[in-house]
Scaffold this active site. Sequence first.
Site, short mmCIF file in Angstrom:
data_model
loop_
_atom_site.label_atom_id
_atom_site.label_comp_id
_atom_site.label_asym_id
_atom_site.label_seq_id
_atom_site.Cartn_x
_atom_site.Cartn_y
_atom_site.Cartn_z
CD GLU A 151 -2.82 1.27 2.58
OE1 GLU A 151 -2.47 0.42 3.32
OE2 GLU A 151 -3.44 2.30 2.62
NE ARG A 195 4.51 -7.90 10.71
CZ ARG A 195 3.84 -6.96 9.97
NH1 ARG A 195 2.71 -7.44 9.19
NH2 ARG A 195 4.03 -5.78 9.47
CE LYS A 218 3.44 0.10 4.90
NZ LYS A 218 2.79 0.12 3.48
P1 ATP Z 1 2.55 -1.91 7.98
O1 ATP Z 1 3.83 -1.86 8.04
O2 ATP Z 1 1.82 -0.43 8.34
O3 ATP Z 1 1.97 -2.87 9.03
P2 ATP Z 1 2.09 -3.52 5.73
O4 ATP Z 1 3.23 -4.16 6.30
O5 ATP Z 1 0.55 -4.17 5.95
O6 ATP Z 1 1.75 -2.13 6.73
P3 ATP Z 1 1.92 -3.38 3.15
O7 ATP Z 1 2.37 -2.31 2.08
O8 ATP Z 1 0.51 -3.76 3.09
O9 ATP Z 1 2.24 -2.87 4.31
O10 ATP Z 1 2.80 -4.60 2.97
C1 ATP Z 1 3.16 -5.15 1.72
C2 ATP Z 1 3.46 -6.50 1.55
O11 ATP Z 1 4.62 -6.76 2.30
C3 ATP Z 1 2.29 -7.20 2.28
O12 ATP Z 1 2.31 -8.59 1.59
C4 ATP Z 1 2.76 -7.71 3.61
O13 ATP Z 1 2.28 -8.99 3.85
C5 ATP Z 1 4.30 -7.55 3.42
N1 ATP Z 1 4.79 -7.30 4.79
C6 ATP Z 1 4.74 -6.27 5.47
N2 ATP Z 1 5.57 -6.19 6.51
C7 ATP Z 1 6.19 -7.43 6.51
C8 ATP Z 1 7.30 -7.98 7.12
N3 ATP Z 1 7.68 -7.30 8.50
N4 ATP Z 1 7.74 -9.29 7.05
C9 ATP Z 1 7.37 -9.89 5.86
N5 ATP Z 1 6.54 -9.34 4.97
C10 ATP Z 1 5.91 -8.16 5.41
#
Ligand code: ATP
Length: 563
Positions: free
Chosen positions: A35, A260, A270
């Site tokens: 996003e 994650r 974020k």
């Molecule tokens: P936030 O960091 O605010 O929680 P988000 O991680 O959901 O937001 P997105 O832009 O939706 O942010 O993430 C894009 C992709 O990266 C998604 O498929 C998510 O599953 C993956 N992703 C995000 N954070 C992690 C992480 N810590 N480890 C592995 N994959 C991640």
Amino acid sequence: MSTPKTRTNFIREIINEDLKTNKYKGRVHTRFPPEPNGYLHIGHAKSICLNFSIAADYRGLCNLRFDDTNPETESIEYVESIKGDVRWLGFDWEDRLFFASDYFEQLYKYAVELIKKGKAYVCDLTMDQIREYRGTLTEPGKESPYRNRPAEENMDLFERMRTGEFEEGSRVLRAKIDMAHPNILMRDPTLYRIRRKKHYRTGDTWCIYPTYDFTHCLSDSIEGITHSICTLEFENNRPLYDWILAELEVHHPQQIEFARLNFSHTIMSKRKLMELVEEGQVSGWDDPRMPTLSGLRRRGYTPQSIRNFCEVIGVAKANSIIDIVVLENSIREELNKTVPRVMAVLRPLKVVLVNYPEDKEEGLDAINNPEDPGMGTRKVPFSRVLYIERDDFREEPPKKFFRLAPGREVRLRYAYFITCVDVVKDEKTGEVVELHCTYDPATRGGGAPDGRRVKSTMHWVSAKHAIEAEVRLYDHLFTKRDPFEVEEGADYKSNLNPNSLEVLPSCKMEPSLKNAVPESRYQFERLGYFCVDTVDSSAEKLVFIRTVSLRDPWAKISKASDK
Ligand code: ATP
Ligand code: MG
């Protein structure tokens, strides 16, 4: 592009099985779906590496898709930074750059289809009421009084929602599933809400926006994705993902969840990273202390070191916290072999070699990288006045301190043995300001013909030839391994490390660094790995950033040098 040897993992096993059963006609098509509401962090790198390398290894495809359904928080600045970061990591989406916002019209049609099938309805409950009706983990929810509206009435209302007839928050479109479902997400979840906000791409075209759950599965479906890889938190969303696709009878990717990446001593949300930026706790998204890819890039991390790291940590089904040392080791290992070693003195202490001729200077041969003889040698100028590291001298040395002290002999790297004969102090403060030493001309190059030994080898810079530079030393952003472990009433920011940045304004560097350009990387002997800052460094004022310290400088150096 060189990628580390890939280990198998449970995701690859699922794909292997699907290939065996010809589930997607032999296709493998993944996507990375950020996003655009912030900058990417190292956790996203894990997802990027996973999705793109699976596609590459199976001769499949990987899309870059922006999941941009939330007009409040998204912007083109984030889109551009994300594209730059993915490219920097070394991945290529070719012509497959997509935006969920391009699917808004199609998604609207899908919503209409659900309404016509009696599988979605317009609900007039307020947000609070919807929450109240939803029930709890232990209690079933209550059906909305609007749940059984006839399809035509729903159609009419939904169309009028789109044309902007209703207030924000007055109505939503909901899926009609099961208010007693054990999974709360299946209790008639919201599919569309009214938001009178300009979207960074579609402007004012829409005042209703699809929810993440509705958009995500359908975007995957529209793009023909086969394996929709996401993080564990979405496990509960999978039944909804599957329900929507099944009801609409469209292409149905397999959602697979993995754990994650969580890191010690930092945060990875974020929203919270944005808080640090907005409150000025850091200098920006690319502050070298940030776990963002732009921060790590500026810190001196290479794409290869991050890809290696992602490979090393692997993919698991259970959440865990990775120690930040694992990432640091990944860059150490690479730079150890690839970057030149030079001498730089961060906290200078002047040394005068009292028996070295006033005007003499000589060039001493120094090895650029003992790990790689192909990197050659260089001449380092030597003269009567030198700088050594302030820490390398103690007037009263403790027991295991083998470096310079009054009366003691040590080796200057690539140069001579020197012996401290006098200590000059500031009269007022008592601070040591200068050392007088003698050198032994017979030890040129670092060995004594009579076989006598010294216990320490130190780096140095010739004062006359030195160039000045600023050096920034970074430490963990948070003092606690888990920044969220706080006293009652405090928040994670109370764990910010007040000493996470130390600026050393007048360090002395050997002259070969004069033409160092932004992003060039070096090992400063005995100190660590450093790079020229891409933001604040200039020809007039060089600024170096410490990427990472050496693992165990003393043990290594004293062993290697005391030949
Ligand atoms: P936030 O960091 O605010 O929680 P988000 O991680 O959901 O937001 P997105 O832009 O939706 O942010 O993430 C894009 C992709 O990266 C998604 O498929 C998510 O599953 C993956 N992703 C995000 N954070 C992690 C992480 N810590 N480890 C592995 N994959 C991640
Ligand atoms: Mg997300």
